[in-house]
Every structure is written in structure tokens, then in C-alpha cells.
Design a protein around this motif. Structure first.
Motif, short mmCIF file in Angstrom:
data_model
loop_
_atom_site.label_atom_id
_atom_site.label_comp_id
_atom_site.label_asym_id
_atom_site.label_seq_id
_atom_site.Cartn_x
_atom_site.Cartn_y
_atom_site.Cartn_z
N LYS A 11 0.83 -1.20 0.00
CA LYS A 11 0.00 0.00 0.00
C LYS A 11 0.87 1.25 0.00
CE LYS A 11 -3.77 2.43 0.69
NZ LYS A 11 -4.13 3.16 -0.48
N ARG A 12 1.93 1.29 0.81
CA ARG A 12 2.84 2.44 0.83
C ARG A 12 3.56 2.60 -0.50
NH1 ARG A 12 5.91 1.34 6.37
NH2 ARG A 12 6.23 -0.51 5.13
N LEU A 13 3.98 1.48 -1.10
CA LEU A 13 4.65 1.53 -2.39
C LEU A 13 3.70 2.08 -3.46
CD1 LEU A 13 7.11 0.92 -4.14
CD2 LEU A 13 6.22 -1.39 -4.44
N GLU A 14 2.47 1.64 -3.44
CA GLU A 14 1.48 2.13 -4.41
C GLU A 14 1.24 3.63 -4.22
OE1 GLU A 14 -3.21 1.39 -5.39
OE2 GLU A 14 -2.03 -0.30 -4.67
N ASP A 15 1.18 4.09 -2.98
CA ASP A 15 1.00 5.52 -2.71
C ASP A 15 2.18 6.32 -3.23
OD1 ASP A 15 -1.44 5.03 -1.53
OD2 ASP A 15 -0.64 5.04 0.53
N ARG A 16 3.39 5.82 -3.05
CA ARG A 16 4.58 6.52 -3.55
C ARG A 16 4.58 6.58 -5.07
NH1 ARG A 16 9.62 3.69 -1.18
NH2 ARG A 16 10.62 5.04 -2.71
N ILE A 17 4.19 5.49 -5.72
CA ILE A 17 4.15 5.46 -7.19
C ILE A 17 3.12 6.47 -7.70
CG2 ILE A 17 3.47 4.06 -9.18
CD1 ILE A 17 4.76 1.66 -7.73
N ASN A 18 1.95 6.49 -7.07
CA ASN A 18 0.91 7.45 -7.49
C ASN A 18 1.36 8.89 -7.27
OD1 ASN A 18 -0.85 5.47 -8.35
ND2 ASN A 18 -1.87 5.31 -6.36
N ALA A 19 2.07 9.15 -6.19
CA ALA A 19 2.57 10.50 -5.93
C ALA A 19 3.59 10.91 -6.99
CB ALA A 19 3.19 10.58 -4.54
N LEU A 20 4.47 10.00 -7.37
CA LEU A 20 5.46 10.32 -8.39
C LEU A 20 4.83 10.49 -9.77
CD1 LEU A 20 8.40 7.98 -7.33
CD2 LEU A 20 8.27 10.46 -7.15
N LYS A 21 3.81 9.74 -10.07
CA LYS A 21 3.11 9.91 -11.34
C LYS A 21 2.47 11.29 -11.42
CE LYS A 21 1.97 5.19 -12.62
NZ LYS A 21 0.86 4.23 -12.82
N GLY A 22 1.98 11.79 -10.32
CA GLY A 22 1.36 13.12 -10.29
C GLY A 22 2.36 14.22 -10.57
N VAL A 23 3.62 14.02 -10.20
CA VAL A 23 4.66 15.03 -10.43
C VAL A 23 4.93 15.19 -11.92
CG1 VAL A 23 7.10 15.54 -10.07
CG2 VAL A 23 5.71 14.70 -8.18
N ASP A 24 4.92 14.09 -12.66
CA ASP A 24 5.24 14.13 -14.09
C ASP A 24 4.03 14.34 -14.98
OD1 ASP A 24 7.89 13.69 -13.49
OD2 ASP A 24 7.70 11.50 -13.59
N ALA A 25 2.89 14.66 -14.40
CA ALA A 25 1.68 14.84 -15.21
C ALA A 25 1.85 16.05 -16.12
CB ALA A 25 0.48 15.03 -14.29
N PRO A 26 1.38 15.97 -17.37
CA PRO A 26 1.51 17.11 -18.28
C PRO A 26 0.63 18.27 -17.84
CG PRO A 26 0.21 15.38 -19.30
CD PRO A 26 0.74 14.83 -18.00
N LYS A 27 1.07 19.45 -18.19
CA LYS A 27 0.32 20.64 -17.82
C LYS A 27 -0.87 20.81 -18.76
CE LYS A 27 4.34 23.00 -15.98
NZ LYS A 27 5.13 21.82 -15.84
N PRO A 28 -2.03 21.21 -18.23
CA PRO A 28 -3.23 21.31 -19.06
C PRO A 28 -3.12 22.34 -20.18
CG PRO A 28 -3.75 21.73 -16.75
CD PRO A 28 -2.29 21.48 -16.84
N HIS A 29 -2.39 23.45 -19.97
CA HIS A 29 -2.32 24.47 -21.03
C HIS A 29 -1.57 23.95 -22.25
CE1 HIS A 29 1.70 25.22 -19.37
NE2 HIS A 29 1.97 25.80 -20.52
#
Length: 120
Positions: A11-29
Motif C-alpha cells: 500500500k505504501r509503495l502504491e501511494d509513492r508510485i501514485n505520488a510520483l506519477k502526479g509530479v510528471d503529469a503534463p500541464k493542461p495548457h
């Protein structure tokens, strides 16, 4: 290692992966910029396709009947009109989509304002 401990680590590993994926998300503009460019190219292609099809049909008919380029001119103009009509239909579709998105955003903002004034 027992099963609940393993479950907690996963569960902690999954949370870390999801947090890192959010950092690299493309900008909407950036997506909006590419979307506008795609729409512009779509309109250009629709216009050129209408011209090309009209030109091809007119040339083919002139060649088939052995006439002066009367059909070439006529069908090229008809292709231009068809391309413009298709292009205007696409522009209207885009305008309606943007108006609907704007209306949805305004309704959401009004809902937020109402909740703030109601104290919820």
C-alpha cells in the motif's frame, strides 16, 4: 514476514508510485495548445480536401468529355464551397463545445460560491 505487514508495504509503495506519477503529469495548457493546433489543421485539411476533390472530378469530366476546362473550374468552385461549408460546420462544433465547457465551469463556480455563503 506476515501477510498484513506485506499488505501495508504494498500500500505504501502504491501511494509513492501514485505520488510520483502526479509530479510528471503534463500541464493542461500544453494539451489545450496542441488541441487548438489540431483543430486548425483539421480545418485546413477539410478546405484543401474539398478543393482537391472538386479539381479531380472536374479534370476527370473534362478529360472524359474532351471539353475545355469548364468542368474543372465549375467543380473546383463547388469543391471550394463544400470545403468552406465543412470548415464552418467544424468551427460551429468547436464553438458549441467551448460554450458548453464555459457554462459548466460557471455553474460549478456558482455552486462553490453558494456553498461558501451557506456555510457548508
Amino acid at each position: 514476514m506476515n501477510d498484513p505487514d506485506r499488505h501495508e508495504r504494498l500500500k505504501r509503495l502504491e501511494d509513492r508510485i501514485n505520488a510520483l506519477k502526479g509530479v510528471d503529469a503534463p500541464k493542461p495548457h500544453m494539451e489545450n495548445h496542441y488541441s487548438q493546433a489540431q483543430l486548425a489543421w483539421r480545418m485546413v485539411i477539410e478546405l484543401v480536401a474539398g478543393l482537391g476533390i472538386g479539381f479531380g472530378m472536374g479534370y476527370g469530366l473534362d478529360y472524359l468529355f474532351g471539353t475545355i476546362p469548364i468542368f474543372l473550374v465549375l467543380f473546383t468552385l463547388l469543391g471550394l464551397a463544400a470545403g468552406i461549408k465543412t470548415m464552418m460546420r467544424s468551427a460551429n462544433e468547436i464553438q458549441l463545445k467551448n460554450a458548453a465547457e464555459t457554462l459548466d465551469a460557471e455553474r460549478a463556480r456558482e455552486g462553490d460560491d453558494k456553498r461558501m455563503t451557506d456555510g457548508h
